[in-house]
Design a protein around this motif. Structure first.
Motif, short mmCIF file in Angstrom:
data_model
loop_
_atom_site.label_atom_id
_atom_site.label_comp_id
_atom_site.label_asym_id
_atom_site.label_seq_id
_atom_site.Cartn_x
_atom_site.Cartn_y
_atom_site.Cartn_z
N PHE A 88 42.64 -58.55 60.70
CA PHE A 88 41.82 -58.81 61.89
C PHE A 88 41.65 -60.30 62.12
N VAL A 89 41.42 -61.03 61.02
CA VAL A 89 41.16 -62.46 61.15
C VAL A 89 42.42 -63.18 61.62
N ASP A 90 43.57 -62.85 61.00
CA ASP A 90 44.80 -63.54 61.35
C ASP A 90 45.97 -62.55 61.24
N PRO A 91 46.23 -61.82 62.32
CA PRO A 91 47.24 -60.75 62.26
C PRO A 91 48.59 -61.23 61.75
N LYS A 92 48.99 -62.47 62.15
CA LYS A 92 50.34 -62.91 61.77
C LYS A 92 50.47 -63.14 60.27
N SER A 93 49.33 -63.42 59.61
CA SER A 93 49.41 -63.71 58.18
C SER A 93 49.80 -62.47 57.38
N THR A 94 49.43 -61.30 57.88
CA THR A 94 49.77 -60.08 57.15
C THR A 94 50.98 -59.39 57.76
N SER A 95 51.15 -59.52 59.09
CA SER A 95 52.29 -58.91 59.75
C SER A 95 53.00 -59.98 60.57
N PRO A 96 53.96 -60.66 59.97
CA PRO A 96 54.66 -61.71 60.70
C PRO A 96 55.27 -61.14 61.98
N GLY A 97 55.12 -61.90 63.07
CA GLY A 97 55.70 -61.45 64.33
C GLY A 97 54.79 -60.54 65.13
#
Lengths: 542, 171
Positions: free
Chosen positions: A506-515
């Motif tokens: 939630f905080v930083d979507p790209k950090s856990t799911s690149p792209g």
């Protein structure tokens, strides 16, 4: 301490009894091969101990028994371990009893004058199997129910005695309260004392004739204590370690509540009966009773009469070729049949779940419906619409007229109740149109069956779903069939991701799911908690 | 191992160190097994069941119908978790409303031996029919063998509605 022992000895002679028992003379040739009998007694003690503990929290009636077993494994600390010990202990006890028998058989220790000892032992083997058979039903899940249906049908096939046996088991094809009560009575009232008496006789006979010495053992006899007791203790400890590890590591399955109408369930007996189960497949039609009753019956009879079939003098182990060949043949046949039974068993569609969590009706609601439940609570709808089949100030919402079962009727009714239902004393519901739609979506879901579960939905789920709706998550994601499929569906997300992952996402979507094209979301800690908890419990699709 | 070979071994008396090792092992192993069984058994029997969703408040009464100053016996439905059974049962409480809209709900059993007490209008006391314990309108023991004031339920007031929760154990 010494004085107490002395007093006891003087009054009861207990010390002498124990000493006589421990300092019994045994042949010099006794050793490791004779520890299995002690292990068998020990495994029975474990079963009695854990069985009594289980009985403290067990309801011996169909249905309730299932709930109480579930209660033991999910609610009680240590309950899973106790059930594990009892369940795996049953299998281990059977293995030990068979190994004990095998040892006695190979050594020819059943020969004159020890025939009676052997025969009592065969009865103890049958009782051990009887424990397994009757205990199998007691958790009352599908596995228990269907396994026992097959067992009682087989008993019913016995020539002449069949119908009586079936009636005695309370079955005659159907399994219900009567069969359950009888199996329970056998398992806890009849078989345990019978086993104790027979073990007593068995041990008495062993003592009476002494442990079988090896051929030509003329060395001075030794004392049972402490050397042989030490060896027995090593065996017992080893067995216990295996059992304890199994009970901790291996989950004991508890499937779904027994369902006699479930046509998908594939019944199978406990593993040690699988060979019998497989044997049955070779006998068709009227010959079936041969495979199910006659052959096993003859086999037991043969086992029973072994001391009279093999009457030759005791010879040394190396010369018992025939006994070894016979045992090997039996082992191969047993393994082959068991393997065949396992390989032909289709995987049950029912997950042999140990989590035993049943899906709650509220977990199947869509996010808008859950949000609607939130409004239902805030607006205190239940004050007038009391439900539970009763009419309060307002009608029971699960019994609404079909004509009213749509949002087109309901939303205007929420806004101006008395205009739609003349004479209605319901106050207008002061919510926005989307909120009213959510409320109507929830109300439309209510049925007499699911009402209680829906209304019991936890606050975190309602709040999580409300946040989900307020942030239009459904524009990209799908839950329980509602929403779009731009992003991944969230059904069962808790089985793929953990709490930390979701929070980070939630905080930083790209950090856990690149792209990922998902925008970041900032929630208050309490909101985040509700949201994540809500997501984690979502059931798998379909 | 072939027992026949064993029989040819000379039967020696056990050496004292060997003997004492055997005995120590027997006692040690038996104690360990006993503890491995007794400890889980104790935990299993003595630990309370894991907390289930209890402590929910249920709506019990309409406050506007409760008179000020005079206890009123109300009955309501609540969920009871009894081991593996979850049942809906009827429960009652004695509710007292004060002039400033403070509400107390007393559990309906006398704190002495659990008899159902009642409100005695002439004396303005709660009176227990079993051993004549008497309690004041705020639950204090006035006379009789009752060891402590009346037990109270936790309450919540939502608008005009009185919601009753579990027993207040902190009181």
């Amino acid at each position: 301490m010494h004085k107490i022992v002395e007093w006891l000895e003087h009054r009861t002679g207990i010390q002498t009894v124990i000493k006589d028992f421990l300092y019994e003379d045994i042949p010099a040739s006794s050793g490791w091969h004779q520890v299995i009998g002690s292990m068998a007694v020990f495994s029975f003690i474990i079963q009695v101990f854990t069985g009594i503990l289980l009985a403290f929290n067990y309801a011996p009636t169909p249905g309730d028994s299932y709930l109480s077993v579930k209660y033991i494994v999910t609610e009680l600390t240590g309950g899973r371990l106790i059930r594990g010990l009892h369940h795996w202990g049953a299998s281990i006890m059977l293995i030990i009893v068979v190994l004990h028998m095998l040892q006695v058989f190979l050594y020819g220790a059943y020969k004159k004058p020890r025939e009676a000892t052997w025969m009592v032992g065969v009865v103890l083997l049958l009782i051990t199997l009887g424990f397994g058979l009757t205990g199998y039903l007691l958790p009352w899940d599908n596995r228990a129910y269907w396994g026992t249906v097959v067992t009682t049908q087989i008993a019913g096939q016995a020539p002449i005695a069949g119908p009586y046996l079936a009636r005695l088991l309370g079955g005659e094809g159907r399994i219900g309260v009567v069969t359950f009560a009888r199996f329970y009575a056998l398992h806890v009232l009849l078989l345990p004392p019978l086993t104790m008496i027979l073990i007593g006789i068995h041990v008495y006979l062993v003592r009476k004739h002494g442990v079988t010495p090896a051929v030509g053992d003329t060395a001075p006899r030794r004392k049972f204590f402490p050397e042989q007791v030490f060896k027995d203790t090593v065996g017992v400890t080893l067995g216990f370690l295996i059992l304890f590890t199994l009970a901790i590591v291996a989950d004991v399955p508890l499937g779904k509540l027994a369902d006699p109408t479930d046509t998908n369930y594939v019944p199978r007996p406990e593993w040690y009966f699988l060979f019998l189960f497989q044997t049955l497949k070779f006998f068709k039609g009227p010959m079936e009773a041969v495979g199910s009753v006659v052959l096993p019956g003859l086999a037991v009879l043969a086992l029973f009469l072994i001391p009279f079939i093999d009457r030759g003098p005791l010879v040394r182990l190396g010369k018992r070729t025939f006994a070894f060949a016979f045992a090997a043949l039996a082992a191969i046949a047993w393994s082959g049949l068991t393997a065949a039974a396992i390989s032909t068993t289709p995987k049950n569609t029912e997950a042999a779940d140990s989590a035993v969590e049943e899906l709650q009706a509220w977990q199947q609601l869509t996010p808008p419906e859950l949000e609607g439940l939130g409004h239902f609570r805030k607006e205190n709808c239940k004050t007038c619409h009391v439900g539970a089949g009763k009419r309060g100030i307002g009608p029971d919402l699960t019994q609404m007229a079909a004509a009213h079962r749509n949002a087109g009727w309901m939303v205007p009714h929420f806004k101006r109740p008395s205009q739609i239902v003349p004479g209605s004393s319901m106050p207008p519901v002061q919510l926005t149109d989307p909120q009213l739609n959510a409320l109507s979506a929830f109300v439309l879901k209510l049925t007499p069956q699911n009402e209680a579960s829906l209304l019991s939905a936890p606050d975190f789920a309602v709040q999580g779903a409300s946040i989900y709706e307020a942030n239009h998550c459904g524009a990209c994601h799908q839950i329980n069939g509602a929403g779009m499929k731009m992003g991944p569906a969230l059904d069962g997300v808790g089985q793929r991701r953990d709490r930390a992952w979701l929070e980070q996402h939630f905080v930083d979507p790209k950090s856990t799911s690149p792209g990922s094209i998902m925008p970041p979301y900032k929630f208050e800690p309490q909101e985040m908690d509700a949201m994540v908890k809500y997501l984690l419990q979502l059931p798998k699709a379909g | 191992m072939d027992p026949e070979n064993l029989s040819h071994e000379p039967a020696v008396e056990l050496s004292p160190t060997r003997r004492s090792f055997y005995i120590k092992f027997i006692y040690g192993a038996m104690t360990a097994i006993g503890a491995a069984l007794a400890v889980p058994a104790g935990i299993y029997l003595l630990f309370p069941p894991k907390a289930r969703k209890e402590g929910d408040y249920v709506e019990a009464a309409d406050l506007s119908r409760i008179p000020v100053g005079t206890p009123e016996e109300i009955s309501f439905q609540r969920t009871r978790i009894d081991g593996w059974k979850v049942t809906s049962e009827k429960a009652t409480a004695w509710v007292v409303k004060t002039a400033d809209n403070q509400v107390t709900a007393f559990a309906p059993q006398c704190t002495h031996l659990g008899c159902a007490y009642h409100w005695d209008q002439p004396t303005n006391n709660f009176v227990c029919p079993c051993h004549t314990s008497a309690f004041s309108v705020d639950g204090k023991v006035l006379s009789g063998p009752a060891p402590r004031p009346l037990d109270k339920y936790m309450v919540k007031i939502q608008g005009n509605k009185l919601a009753i929760g579990p027993l207040d154990t902190h009181a």
